[in-house]
Scaffold this motif. Structure first.
Motif, mmCIF file in Angstrom:
data_model
loop_
_atom_site.group_PDB
_atom_site.id
_atom_site.type_symbol
_atom_site.label_atom_id
_atom_site.label_comp_id
_atom_site.label_asym_id
_atom_site.label_seq_id
_atom_site.Cartn_x
_atom_site.Cartn_y
_atom_site.Cartn_z
ATOM 1 N N SER A 1 41.108 69.699 1.374
ATOM 2 C CA SER A 1 39.817 70.171 0.885
ATOM 3 C C SER A 1 39.434 69.437 -0.391
ATOM 4 O O SER A 1 40.229 69.358 -1.332
ATOM 5 C CB SER A 1 39.846 71.677 0.623
ATOM 6 N N VAL A 2 38.210 68.909 -0.383
ATOM 7 C CA VAL A 2 37.602 68.337 -1.590
ATOM 8 C C VAL A 2 36.250 68.999 -1.826
ATOM 9 O O VAL A 2 35.362 68.428 -2.464
ATOM 10 C CB VAL A 2 37.444 66.812 -1.467
ATOM 11 N N ALA A 3 36.085 70.212 -1.313
ATOM 12 C CA ALA A 3 34.800 70.905 -1.374
ATOM 13 C C ALA A 3 34.377 71.173 -2.815
ATOM 14 O O ALA A 3 35.204 71.330 -3.708
ATOM 15 C CB ALA A 3 34.888 72.220 -0.603
ATOM 16 N N TYR A 4 33.056 71.203 -3.014
ATOM 17 C CA TYR A 4 32.439 71.557 -4.283
ATOM 18 C C TYR A 4 32.917 70.657 -5.422
ATOM 19 O O TYR A 4 33.529 71.082 -6.385
ATOM 20 C CB TYR A 4 32.686 73.034 -4.605
ATOM 21 N N ASN A 5 32.610 69.384 -5.256
ATOM 22 C CA ASN A 5 32.770 68.380 -6.296
ATOM 23 C C ASN A 5 31.481 67.570 -6.354
ATOM 24 O O ASN A 5 30.429 68.029 -5.877
ATOM 25 C CB ASN A 5 33.973 67.488 -5.993
ATOM 26 N N ASN A 6 31.542 66.392 -6.917
ATOM 27 C CA ASN A 6 30.377 65.495 -6.966
ATOM 28 C C ASN A 6 30.687 64.186 -6.251
ATOM 29 O O ASN A 6 30.248 63.117 -6.668
ATOM 30 C CB ASN A 6 29.980 65.217 -8.429
ATOM 31 N N LEU A 7 31.432 64.260 -5.177
ATOM 32 C CA LEU A 7 31.838 63.073 -4.443
ATOM 33 C C LEU A 7 30.666 62.488 -3.674
ATOM 34 O O LEU A 7 29.732 63.199 -3.282
ATOM 35 C CB LEU A 7 32.979 63.420 -3.483
ATOM 36 N N SER A 8 30.753 61.206 -3.446
ATOM 37 C CA SER A 8 29.664 60.505 -2.763
ATOM 38 C C SER A 8 30.250 59.495 -1.785
ATOM 39 O O SER A 8 31.471 59.305 -1.694
ATOM 40 C CB SER A 8 28.776 59.796 -3.793
ATOM 41 N N GLY A 9 29.361 58.854 -1.056
ATOM 42 C CA GLY A 9 29.805 57.842 -0.101
ATOM 43 C C GLY A 9 30.163 58.438 1.247
ATOM 44 O O GLY A 9 29.779 59.565 1.587
ATOM 45 N N LYS A 10 30.952 57.720 1.985
ATOM 46 C CA LYS A 10 31.279 58.085 3.359
ATOM 47 C C LYS A 10 32.607 58.835 3.425
ATOM 48 O O LYS A 10 33.557 58.514 2.707
ATOM 49 C CB LYS A 10 31.351 56.825 4.222
ATOM 50 N N THR A 11 32.666 59.830 4.285
ATOM 51 C CA THR A 11 33.910 60.576 4.503
ATOM 52 C C THR A 11 34.927 59.685 5.215
ATOM 53 O O THR A 11 34.552 58.719 5.890
ATOM 54 C CB THR A 11 33.652 61.835 5.338
ATOM 55 N N PRO A 12 36.216 59.987 5.078
ATOM 56 C CA PRO A 12 37.231 59.189 5.777
ATOM 57 C C PRO A 12 37.009 59.199 7.289
ATOM 58 O O PRO A 12 36.431 60.128 7.855
ATOM 59 C CB PRO A 12 38.544 59.889 5.412
ATOM 60 N N ALA A 13 37.465 58.134 7.928
ATOM 61 C CA ALA A 13 37.305 57.992 9.377
ATOM 62 C C ALA A 13 37.912 59.186 10.105
ATOM 63 O O ALA A 13 38.947 59.720 9.708
ATOM 64 C CB ALA A 13 37.955 56.697 9.846
ATOM 65 N N ARG A 14 37.268 59.604 11.183
ATOM 66 C CA ARG A 14 37.730 60.758 11.965
ATOM 67 C C ARG A 14 38.846 60.331 12.909
ATOM 68 O O ARG A 14 38.712 60.342 14.141
ATOM 69 C CB ARG A 14 36.561 61.349 12.750
ATOM 70 N N PHE B 1 42.712 63.473 10.055
ATOM 71 C CA PHE B 1 41.357 63.727 9.575
ATOM 72 C C PHE B 1 40.403 64.075 10.702
ATOM 73 O O PHE B 1 39.291 64.551 10.454
ATOM 74 C CB PHE B 1 40.847 62.533 8.764
ATOM 75 N N ALA B 2 40.806 63.868 11.933
ATOM 76 C CA ALA B 2 39.983 64.290 13.055
ATOM 77 C C ALA B 2 39.979 65.801 13.208
ATOM 78 O O ALA B 2 39.148 66.362 13.928
ATOM 79 C CB ALA B 2 40.486 63.635 14.342
ATOM 80 N N THR B 3 40.913 66.493 12.529
ATOM 81 C CA THR B 3 41.022 67.947 12.648
ATOM 82 C C THR B 3 40.303 68.691 11.534
ATOM 83 O O THR B 3 40.218 69.913 11.575
ATOM 84 C CB THR B 3 42.499 68.364 12.649
ATOM 85 N N GLY C 1 28.587 61.111 6.663
ATOM 86 C CA GLY C 1 29.548 60.734 7.688
ATOM 87 C C GLY C 1 30.173 61.969 8.308
ATOM 88 O O GLY C 1 30.160 63.056 7.730
ATOM 89 N N GLU C 2 30.700 61.805 9.499
ATOM 90 C CA GLU C 2 31.281 62.953 10.210
ATOM 91 C C GLU C 2 32.387 63.614 9.370
ATOM 92 O O GLU C 2 33.147 62.933 8.703
ATOM 93 C CB GLU C 2 31.865 62.485 11.542
ATOM 94 N N PRO C 3 32.425 64.940 9.381
ATOM 95 C CA PRO C 3 31.581 65.884 10.126
ATOM 96 C C PRO C 3 30.342 66.312 9.360
ATOM 97 O O PRO C 3 29.766 67.354 9.666
ATOM 98 C CB PRO C 3 32.531 67.066 10.326
ATOM 99 N N MET C 4 29.953 65.560 8.326
ATOM 100 C CA MET C 4 28.747 65.857 7.560
ATOM 101 C C MET C 4 27.574 65.130 8.199
ATOM 102 O O MET C 4 27.654 64.647 9.332
ATOM 103 C CB MET C 4 28.946 65.434 6.095
ATOM 104 N N LYS C 5 26.506 65.030 7.450
ATOM 105 C CA LYS C 5 25.317 64.338 7.954
ATOM 106 C C LYS C 5 25.606 62.859 8.139
ATOM 107 O O LYS C 5 26.475 62.274 7.491
ATOM 108 C CB LYS C 5 24.167 64.526 6.977
ATOM 109 N N SER C 6 24.870 62.236 9.051
ATOM 110 C CA SER C 6 25.071 60.820 9.337
ATOM 111 C C SER C 6 24.583 59.970 8.175
ATOM 112 O O SER C 6 23.539 60.230 7.581
ATOM 113 C CB SER C 6 24.325 60.442 10.620
ATOM 114 N N CYS C 7 25.359 58.944 7.864
ATOM 115 C CA CYS C 7 24.970 58.049 6.763
ATOM 116 C C CYS C 7 23.778 57.172 7.138
ATOM 117 O O CYS C 7 23.084 56.649 6.266
ATOM 118 C CB CYS C 7 26.147 57.156 6.378
ATOM 119 N N SER C 8 23.516 56.959 8.421
ATOM 120 C CA SER C 8 22.424 56.090 8.865
ATOM 121 C C SER C 8 21.099 56.801 8.893
ATOM 122 O O SER C 8 20.051 56.193 9.057
ATOM 123 C CB SER C 8 22.722 55.549 10.272
#
Length: 712
Positions: free
Chosen positions: A596-609, A613-615, A629-636
């Motif tokens: 968990s890295v919830a509730y910080n100010n992180l940015s960029g793309k999430t690690p590859a699923r 990390f797929a779980t 990035g998955e499982p968040m909103k798409s970066c594109s």
């Protein structure tokens, strides 16, 4: 080696024990027809005894095959013609059920038969029905089935030792029709025996020195007739469903008793009455029952008592000061009761105390100033009401391995002298009121495996020099006892097992004990007021299993060195002010199951699923609006600017009319009403009030570090 020996045809005794000899026995051994005694103990011999040259050594009186790799038929039919054979020692080999059994009776009458091994041998072998001279019989760990073999006692009136440990015997315990005056050791533990313990057991087996019926399914009360066993030294009835109290006749009659273990039953009432003669007690285990009342004063006369375990009962009252005068005490385990009051200052006199567990009681007051002197190893005082500062009480305990003071009301700083605890492995100070900085002296402790300082008021930075270790070389083996039935090993084993340590991992509180504890390694600094960046050196703790730094005020990025945490299973960095990207190398953490890295100010793309990390779902990342990035909103996905239509009415005022004076008045009144409503809610609900002030403080601190970072 055997080439020359095989020529000694008149040899009567051969002992090749404690060597590294292996393979099948040479056929030329059959030449030693005069051999009376043969010891092959503790080698690596193998092969089927039914096909070995031992079949022809009919003059044998003594045969030791123990601790090898022989395959031995449980019927012992290969030795049926050995009429002089008296002693067979064959423990720790492989026994099997032979299918081609001839309807013959053995010509031998054995005195000693020890076959204890791991196996699945069915019913008790039939040849034993014809044995009448047995004195020592051990058929443990063979998964034997059937009922309790009362006929063994009736047929062998000189039997001294009977051990049937860890089999599948079922049904009730039966006793011989006449008193068996020779039996000294009876161990039928770890079976499926049920029903009541026979009420006349004391009269039937009056010469017992040791009685172990633990880990069965026995019900009913403890027979008072056990008090007739005046020579009894060891009594273990633990892990059954016995009820009632401890018979007064037992506490008066068994005056030679040294070990009394009644753990994990349904016993109740006062522990002991005033009539008490168990003055030779060395170990008393009554844990896991429903005993009530206070600690009996009659124990004050047990000058040899070294171990007390009253945990998981309903005891109440204060801990008596006279316990400090029991100079032989090495273990005091009284957790999970209702004991109250302070820890007696008299405990300072217990120079040989090794384990103290008073956790989960109502112990109050402060820690005695002299506490920690001597050779104490494990201290468990969690979940009490201890208060005061943690000064230098334990700094003289150079042997201390476990210090658990969690869930108390201790205050002040962690003392700098903590570096004097050179053997400290488990430091659990969770949920107190400790403050100040984490002392860098912790870095000097070379044996630390678990550090839990969570839910305190610690501030400052995380020491970059923190290091952990694991104790993977831990050994629970206690050796093999040469005398069957002896339980003297209890006095050593209990000290090595230790009490459980509670540690939160994967968002769950677990208890770690024994070998499992030695493999555990973790740091929990969550719910404090720590600031600064996460030291990259923590990424060098390659053996750590748990790291929890959540609910602090940490800033900066997640160190890329965290990809070196090869054994990490739980990583929680949530509720901080971390910024930057999540290192993509973290996907190489193959054992990671909670993240968990919830509730910080992180940015960029999430690690590859991929991999672990797929779980991980979106809850692991929420509260970071700049993450994509998955499982968040798409970066594109980008939001196009709103289209403004040019029309004939553009640039003109709207046909509607707004009274700006009325608008400003209504806005002001609404704003005041909102403030009054918020103030009323915070005044009524203390939980929301604390949450509001905590959120406000977080916002101020976050804004402060944001300004400082940008100005610098």
């Amino acid at each position: 080696m055997f080439t020359g020996l095989c020529e000694l045809t008149h040899l009567e005794e051969l002992d090749v024990s404690y060597n590294y000899l292996g393979g099948a026995l040479p056929s030329c051994l059959s030449n030693l027809t005069s051999l009376l005694s043969l010891s092959l103990y503790s080698n690596k011999f193998s092969g089927d005894i039914a096909l070995s040259p031992l079949n022809k050594l009919t003059s044998l009186q003594y045969l030791s095959l123990s601790d090898n790799h022989f395959r031995i038929p449980i019927s012992l039919q290969p030795f049926f013609n050995h009429s002089k054979l008296k002693h067979i020692y064959a423990e720790n080999n492989e026994f099997y059920i032979d299918t081609n059994i001839e309807s013959l009776e053995p010509t031998f009458q054995l005195n000693t038969l020890l076959l204890s091994s791991c196996g699945d041998c069915g019913a008790i072998p039939n040849f034993l029905y014809s044995q009448h001279d047995l004195e020592h019989l051990d058929l443990s760990h063979l998964d034997l089935t059937g009922e309790f073999p009362i006929w063994l006692l009736e047929n062998n009136t000189r039997l001294k030792t009977l051990s049937l440990v860890n089999n599948s015997l079922s049904g009730p315990i039966e006793l011989p029709a006449h008193s068996h005056m020779s039996l000294e050791y009876l161990d039928i533990s770890k079976n499926f025996l049920d029903g009541h313990i026979p009420m006349e057991i004391g009269a039937s087996l009056p010469s017992l020195l040791e009685l172990n019926i633990s880990e069965n399914s026995l019900i009913g009360s403890i027979p008072p007739s056990i008090g007739d066993m005046e020579l009894l030294q060891f009594l273990d009835l633990s892990h059954n469903n016995l009820s009632g109290g401890i018979p007064e006749k037992l506490t008066m009659g068994c005056s030679s008793l040294r070990l009394l273990t009644l753990s994990n039953n349904n016993l109740q009432g006062q522990i002991f009455s005033e009539k008490f003669s168990l003055f030779q007690l060395v170990e008393l285990q009554l844990d896991g029952n429903h005993f009530s009342g206070s600690i009996p004063k009659s124990l004050s006369n047990c000058s040899s008592l070294s171990s007390i375990d009253f945990s998981n009962n309903n005891l109440s009252g204060r801990i008596p000061s006279w316990m400090g005068n029991m100079s032989c005490l090495q273990e005091i385990i009284m957790s999970n009761n209702g004991l109250e009051g302070p820890i007696p200052i008299d405990f300072c006199q217990l120079q040989y105390l090794l384990i103290l567990d008073l956790s989960n009681n109502n112990i109050s007051g402060s820690l005695p100033s002299c506490f920690g002197q001597g050779h104490i190893i494990h201290v468990h005082l969690s979940k009490n009401r201890l208060e005061g500062s943690l000064t230098t009480q334990f700094c003289k305990s150079s042997s201390l391995v476990t210090l658990d003071l969690s869930y108390n009301q201790l205050s002040g700083n962690i003392p700098n002298c903590i570096n004097m605890l050179g053997e400290l492995s488990y430091l659990i100070l969770k949920n107190n009121n400790l403050e100040g900085k984490i002392p860098f002296q912790l870095c000097k402790l070379q044996n630390l495996s678990l550090i839990d300082l969570s839910q305190n008021h610690l501030s400052g930075r995380i020491p970059s020099c923190l290091k952990l270790t694991t104790h993977e070389l831990y050994n629970e083996d206690h050796g093999v006892l040469p005398v069957i039935g002896s339980t003297l090993h209890h006095f050593n084993n209990t000290l090595s097992v230790g009490e459980p340590v509670h540690f939160t991992t994967k968002n769950m509180a677990y208890s770690y004990k024994g070998r499992l504890l030695t493999y555990m390694s973790g740091i929990d600094l969550s719910c404090n007021k720590l600031i600064g960046e996460i030291p990259y050196e923590i990424g060098h703790l390659s053996k750590i299993h748990v790291l929890n730094l959540s609910h602090n005020f940490l800033v900066g990025g997640i160190p890329s060195t965290f990809s070196n945490l090869e054994q990490i299973e739980s990583l929680d960095l949530s509720y901080n002010n971390l910024s930057g990207k999540i290192p993509p190398e973290l996907v190489e953490l193959y054992f990671l199951s909670t993240f968990s890295v919830a509730y910080n100010n992180l940015s960029g793309k999430t690690p590859a699923r991929i991999r672990q990390f797929a779980t991980f779902d979106g809850s692991c990342y929420r509260g970071n609006p700049l993450l994509c990035g998955e499982p968040m909103k798409s970066c594109s996905t980008t939001s196009p600017p709103p289209m403004i239509q040019e029309g004939p009415t553009q640039g003109r005022e709207d046909d509607g009319f707004i009274d700006m004076g009325v608008f400003y008045v209504s806005l002001t009144v609404s704003y005041i009403m909102v403030l009054i409503t918020i103030a009323a809610v915070l005044y009524i609900n203390p939980y929301w009030r604390r949450a509001w002030f905590y959120y406000t403080e977080m916002c101020f601190v976050s804004s402060y570090y944001f300004i400082v970072d940008h100005l610098s």
